[in-house]
Design an enzyme around this catalytic site. Structure first.
Site, PDB file in Angstrom:
ATOM      1  CG  HIS A 195      -1.864  -1.103   1.315  1.00 22.88           C
ATOM      2  ND1 HIS A 195      -2.026  -1.858   2.458  1.00 22.88           N
ATOM      3  CD2 HIS A 195      -2.714  -1.624   0.404  1.00 22.88           C
ATOM      4  CE1 HIS A 195      -2.943  -2.772   2.254  1.00 22.88           C
ATOM      5  NE2 HIS A 195      -3.380  -2.670   1.000  1.00 22.88           N
TER       6      HIS A 195
ATOM      7  CE  LYS B 198     -12.267  -7.213   3.345  1.00 22.35           C
ATOM      8  NZ  LYS B 198     -11.651  -6.367   2.341  1.00 22.35           N
TER       9      LYS B 198
ATOM     10  NE  ARG C  63      -2.130  -8.400  -3.301  1.00 20.50           N
ATOM     11  CZ  ARG C  63      -2.324  -9.688  -3.000  1.00 20.50           C
ATOM     12  NH1 ARG C  63      -1.322 -10.517  -2.911  1.00 20.50           N
ATOM     13  NH2 ARG C  63      -3.531 -10.152  -2.756  1.00 20.50           N
TER      14      ARG C  63
ATOM     15  CB  SER D 114      -4.274  -6.530   4.392  1.00 18.86           C
ATOM     16  OG  SER D 114      -3.784  -5.258   4.077  1.00 18.86           O
TER      17      SER D 114
END
Length: 152
Positions: free
Chosen positions: A17, A41, A90, A127
């Protein structure tokens, strides 16, 4: 002023990030790191703590702001008069997902999305992986920006 938002959950904010923000600052005047609140979430760190951790990291960079938001990302971008949404990519799977979201956001608002591909050495950093390592008591400092304090 060229303003971008960089939306995400950032639970936690990783070196990947950080790389995206640093690269975006080379062509944007301001980047708002936009922490989306998603009650469905399950997160490791409360929203307020994520905001605090990232603000502390960028305390000496006036071109970076950090805000939490609830609702559609495109609405947050419009409220802050952002011209661009920045997203990091990614994998091919990330690209396919982000392409769809970018198309919808552009149709809803006219706001373009700029996709920044992750530097090759950072593609394995996520993450999700960092959270899992934390759960098992592992040292995650190699995956966090220098100066990031997750123990605030």
């Amino acid at each position: 002023m060229k303003r971008a938002i960089f939306p995400g959950t950032f639970d936690p904010f990783t070196i990947g990030h950080y790389s995206v923000v640093q690269r975006a600052l080379t062509f944007m005047d301001e980047v708002i790191i936009s922490i989306g609140i998603n009650e469905s979430k399950r997160t490791c760190f409360p929203t307020e703590k994520r905001v605090e951790m990232i603000r502390k990291l960028y305390a000496d960079e006036p071109r970076v702001k950090v805000e939490a938001y609830d609702g559609l990302t495109v609405d947050f971008a419009l409220q802050h008069e952002a011209q661009v949404i920045i997203r990091g990519i990614r994998t091919v799977r990330d690209f396919e997902y982000e392409e769809t979201i970018a198309d919808i956001n552009r149709k809803l608002s006219g706001i373009e999305t700029i996709l920044l591909f992750t530097e090759p050495e950072l593609t394995s950093v996520s993450s999700t992986i960092v959270r899992e390592l934390l759960q098992f008591g592992k040292d995650v400092t190699p995956f966090l920006p220098e100066g990031m304090d997750i123990n605030l």
